[in-house]
Design a protein around this motif. Structure first.
Motif, PDB file in Angstrom:
ATOM      1  N   SER A 277       8.330   3.552  11.208  1.00 29.75           N
ATOM      2  CA  SER A 277       8.309   3.404   9.722  1.00 29.75           C
ATOM      3  C   SER A 277       7.195   2.290   9.331  1.00 29.75           C
ATOM      4  O   SER A 277       6.395   1.945  10.005  1.00 29.75           O
ATOM      5  CB  SER A 277       9.660   3.086   9.505  1.00 29.75           C
ATOM      6  OG  SER A 277       9.884   3.042   8.143  1.00 29.75           O
ATOM      7  N   SER A 278       7.600   1.673   8.331  1.00 24.25           N
ATOM      8  CA  SER A 278       6.616   0.622   7.573  1.00 24.25           C
ATOM      9  C   SER A 278       7.517  -0.036   6.542  1.00 24.25           C
ATOM     10  O   SER A 278       8.373   0.649   5.929  1.00 24.25           O
ATOM     11  CB  SER A 278       5.417   1.317   7.216  1.00 24.25           C
ATOM     12  OG  SER A 278       4.719   0.399   6.225  1.00 24.25           O
ATOM     13  N   SER A 279       7.112  -1.167   6.140  1.00 19.56           N
ATOM     14  CA  SER A 279       7.912  -1.713   5.050  1.00 19.56           C
ATOM     15  C   SER A 279       7.631  -0.933   3.518  1.00 19.56           C
ATOM     16  O   SER A 279       8.501  -0.816   2.918  1.00 19.56           O
ATOM     17  CB  SER A 279       7.424  -3.238   4.707  1.00 19.56           C
ATOM     18  OG  SER A 279       5.846  -3.374   4.781  1.00 19.56           O
ATOM     19  N   VAL A 280       6.439  -0.368   3.570  1.00 23.14           N
ATOM     20  CA  VAL A 280       6.324   0.646   2.269  1.00 23.14           C
ATOM     21  C   VAL A 280       7.027   1.732   2.380  1.00 23.14           C
ATOM     22  O   VAL A 280       7.132   2.611   1.410  1.00 23.14           O
ATOM     23  CB  VAL A 280       4.837   0.723   2.047  1.00 23.14           C
ATOM     24  CG1 VAL A 280       4.209  -0.501   1.694  1.00 23.14           C
ATOM     25  CG2 VAL A 280       4.057   1.647   3.209  1.00 23.14           C
ATOM     26  N   GLY A 281       7.733   2.128   3.283  1.00 25.04           N
ATOM     27  CA  GLY A 281       8.514   3.361   3.675  1.00 25.04           C
ATOM     28  C   GLY A 281      10.092   2.853   3.528  1.00 25.04           C
ATOM     29  O   GLY A 281      10.831   3.757   3.492  1.00 25.04           O
ATOM     30  N   ARG A 282      10.170   1.673   3.057  1.00 25.18           N
ATOM     31  CA  ARG A 282      11.598   1.218   2.815  1.00 25.18           C
ATOM     32  C   ARG A 282      11.713   0.755   1.270  1.00 25.18           C
ATOM     33  O   ARG A 282      12.849   0.735   0.805  1.00 25.18           O
ATOM     34  CB  ARG A 282      12.060   0.073   3.959  1.00 25.18           C
ATOM     35  CG  ARG A 282      12.281   0.823   5.368  1.00 25.18           C
ATOM     36  CD  ARG A 282      12.478  -0.051   6.471  1.00 25.18           C
ATOM     37  NE  ARG A 282      12.666   0.432   7.578  1.00 25.18           N
ATOM     38  CZ  ARG A 282      12.837  -0.155   8.805  1.00 25.18           C
ATOM     39  NH1 ARG A 282      12.650  -1.485   8.718  1.00 25.18           N
ATOM     40  NH2 ARG A 282      12.709   0.672   9.817  1.00 25.18           N
ATOM     41  N   LYS A 283      10.496   0.170   0.699  1.00 28.68           N
ATOM     42  CA  LYS A 283      10.319  -0.206  -0.465  1.00 28.68           C
ATOM     43  C   LYS A 283       9.240   0.269  -1.102  1.00 28.68           C
ATOM     44  O   LYS A 283       7.990  -0.220  -0.556  1.00 28.68           O
ATOM     45  CB  LYS A 283      10.716  -1.539  -0.791  1.00 28.68           C
ATOM     46  CG  LYS A 283      10.834  -2.144  -2.124  1.00 28.68           C
ATOM     47  CD  LYS A 283      11.340  -3.476  -2.403  1.00 28.68           C
ATOM     48  CE  LYS A 283      11.514  -4.108  -3.746  1.00 28.68           C
ATOM     49  NZ  LYS A 283      10.397  -3.461  -4.803  1.00 28.68           N
ATOM     50  N   GLY A 284       9.055   0.926  -1.947  1.00 29.08           N
ATOM     51  CA  GLY A 284       7.827   1.603  -2.555  1.00 29.08           C
ATOM     52  C   GLY A 284       6.713   0.607  -3.056  1.00 29.08           C
ATOM     53  O   GLY A 284       7.368  -0.432  -3.696  1.00 29.08           O
ATOM     54  N   ARG A 285       5.559   0.665  -2.857  1.00 26.48           N
ATOM     55  CA  ARG A 285       4.607  -0.420  -3.305  1.00 26.48           C
ATOM     56  C   ARG A 285       3.389   0.349  -4.002  1.00 26.48           C
ATOM     57  O   ARG A 285       2.923   1.339  -3.358  1.00 26.48           O
ATOM     58  CB  ARG A 285       4.347  -1.080  -2.092  1.00 26.48           C
ATOM     59  CG  ARG A 285       3.387  -2.649  -2.476  1.00 26.48           C
ATOM     60  CD  ARG A 285       3.147  -3.456  -1.314  1.00 26.48           C
ATOM     61  NE  ARG A 285       3.928  -3.541  -0.322  1.00 26.48           N
ATOM     62  CZ  ARG A 285       3.875  -4.060   0.957  1.00 26.48           C
ATOM     63  NH1 ARG A 285       2.606  -4.067   1.282  1.00 26.48           N
ATOM     64  NH2 ARG A 285       4.865  -4.276   1.815  1.00 26.48           N
ATOM     65  N   ALA A 286       2.803  -0.471  -4.958  1.00 29.32           N
ATOM     66  CA  ALA A 286       1.737   0.313  -5.662  1.00 29.32           C
ATOM     67  C   ALA A 286       0.789   0.506  -4.878  1.00 29.32           C
ATOM     68  O   ALA A 286       0.033  -0.296  -3.930  1.00 29.32           O
ATOM     69  CB  ALA A 286       1.349  -0.639  -6.968  1.00 29.32           C
ATOM     70  N   TYR A 287      -0.138   1.621  -5.025  1.00 25.59           N
ATOM     71  CA  TYR A 287      -1.327   2.068  -4.264  1.00 25.59           C
ATOM     72  C   TYR A 287      -1.245   2.502  -2.739  1.00 25.59           C
ATOM     73  O   TYR A 287      -2.048   2.967  -2.290  1.00 25.59           O
ATOM     74  CB  TYR A 287      -2.367   0.858  -4.526  1.00 25.59           C
ATOM     75  CG  TYR A 287      -2.526   0.345  -5.674  1.00 25.59           C
ATOM     76  CD1 TYR A 287      -2.675   1.122  -6.829  1.00 25.59           C
ATOM     77  CD2 TYR A 287      -2.578  -1.223  -5.747  1.00 25.59           C
ATOM     78  CE1 TYR A 287      -2.582   0.659  -8.304  1.00 25.59           C
ATOM     79  CE2 TYR A 287      -2.626  -1.615  -7.114  1.00 25.59           C
ATOM     80  CZ  TYR A 287      -2.412  -1.043  -8.336  1.00 25.59           C
ATOM     81  OH  TYR A 287      -2.567  -1.559  -9.477  1.00 25.59           O
ATOM     82  N   TRP A 288       0.109   2.494  -2.201  1.00 28.85           N
ATOM     83  CA  TRP A 288       0.251   3.075  -0.960  1.00 28.85           C
ATOM     84  C   TRP A 288       0.330   4.411  -0.942  1.00 28.85           C
ATOM     85  O   TRP A 288       0.591   5.011   0.240  1.00 28.85           O
ATOM     86  CB  TRP A 288       1.189   2.252  -0.197  1.00 28.85           C
ATOM     87  CG  TRP A 288       0.703   0.784  -0.102  1.00 28.85           C
ATOM     88  CD1 TRP A 288       0.504  -0.298  -0.786  1.00 28.85           C
ATOM     89  CD2 TRP A 288       0.326   0.401   1.327  1.00 28.85           C
ATOM     90  NE1 TRP A 288       0.094  -1.321  -0.102  1.00 28.85           N
ATOM     91  CE2 TRP A 288      -0.112  -0.744   1.339  1.00 28.85           C
ATOM     92  CE3 TRP A 288       0.176   1.040   2.725  1.00 28.85           C
ATOM     93  CZ2 TRP A 288      -0.692  -1.814   2.415  1.00 28.85           C
ATOM     94  CZ3 TRP A 288      -0.213   0.342   3.912  1.00 28.85           C
ATOM     95  CH2 TRP A 288      -0.704  -0.854   3.591  1.00 28.85           C
TER      96      TRP A 288
END
Ligand code: NDP
Length: 254
Positions: free
Chosen positions: A152-163
């Motif tokens: 996974s990834s931290s951006v797969g647990r909380k959405g982040r702009a531009y990812w």
């Protein structure tokens, strides 16, 4: 970092498939699994890189690895069935499956995200792990104690702009792992978990953060203990968890 000191033969006799085994975290995981006695199937798209890992495992005197070249972007369901058949003929079962390969895609707002790239990222990061899981489940069911790890990834647990597609694909990975873990909750020998490696010194990280000093990040080898723990018998009770390689403290760790 996860503090774990396993027995040297932790993974003896185990057959473990690692995707994206030619570079970065996958390479470190494959070599570590082999160093603890596993026969590792090195799956990836760049044969030259896989051969280097194969040679390193051989030179270290670990169980001989196997190379399975495969580009996850173009692979069809039949390719995964062929892979599973080959593994069945060669080994009869599968003890471990590390879904590690992924692509970053573009870092850009959704309204500018290239549609072709969106589909590419989803194919490699989400559809491929689904197809591989589906094809390998019968082999995993034949193992006494099997472990599936999704990356996974931290951006797969909380959405982040531009990812963009990368983040959405990792949310999908978390969802797939939850669904599968729930399906395998009872009467099963298969455990399913996700690992977020956290910022790690690899090519993908440099592409995402070109201004960052890589020396400030842990190496793939430093974050591997959790990957090892979840793959072996010590991690048998861990199922349906979303873990972080850099800050997990499991109660049973010694
Ligand atoms: P790397 O780019 O170093 O390695 C990715 C691996 O995946 C490479 O071996 C690459 O092959 C392989 N791969 C990519 N596309 C395909 C494809 N189409 N078919 C087959 N293999 C493919 O990345 P990392 O080691 O950093 O990433 C490993 C995992 O960790 C990924 O899932 C990533 O999302 C995740 N992650 C990484 C973080 C980090 O900071 N490094 C943070 C959070 C998550 P090739 O070498 O041939 O290109």
């Amino acid at each position: 970092m996860f503090d774990y000191h396993p027995a040297p033969n932790l993974l003896a006799e185990r057959i473990i498939l690692v995707t994206g085994a030619g570079d970065g975290i996958g390479r470190a995981a494959a070599k570590t699994y082999a160093a603890h006695g596993a026969t590792v199937i090195l799956l990836g798209r760049t044969i030259r890189k896989l051969e280097i890992v194969y040679d390193e495992i051989e030179a270290a005197g670990h169980p001989q690895a196997a190379i399975y070249p495969m580009n996850l972007e173009g692979a069809t369901a039949k390719d995964y069935e062929d892979l599973a058949r080959t593994l069945c003929d060669e080994f009869g079962h599968l003890d471990g499956l590390l879904h590690n390969a992924a692509m970053l895609g573009a870092l850009t707002p959704l309204d500018y995200y290239d549609t072709t790239m969106w589909f590419q990222v989803m194919q490699v990061n989400l559809n491929a792990p689904f197809l591989l899981t589906k094809a390998c489940l019968p082999l995993l069911r034949k193992a006494a104690d099997a472990s599936v790890i999704y990356t996974s990834s931290s951006v797969g647990r909380k959405g982040r702009a531009y990812w963009g597609a990368y983040a959405v694909s990792k949310f999908g990975i978390e969802g797939m792992a939850q669904v599968l873990a729930d399906e395998l909750e009872t009467n099963t020998n298969i455990r399913v978990n996700t690992i977020n490696p956290g910022g790690t010194r690899t090519g993908m990280r440099s592409s995402a953060f070109p201004g960052e000093d890589p020396a400030t990040l842990p190496t793939p080898e430093q974050i591997i203990p959790l990957y090892l723990y979840l793959m072996g018998a010590d991690g048998r009770s861990i199922h349906g968890q979303s873990l972080n390689a850099q800050d997990t403290q499991l109660p049973t760790a010694s």
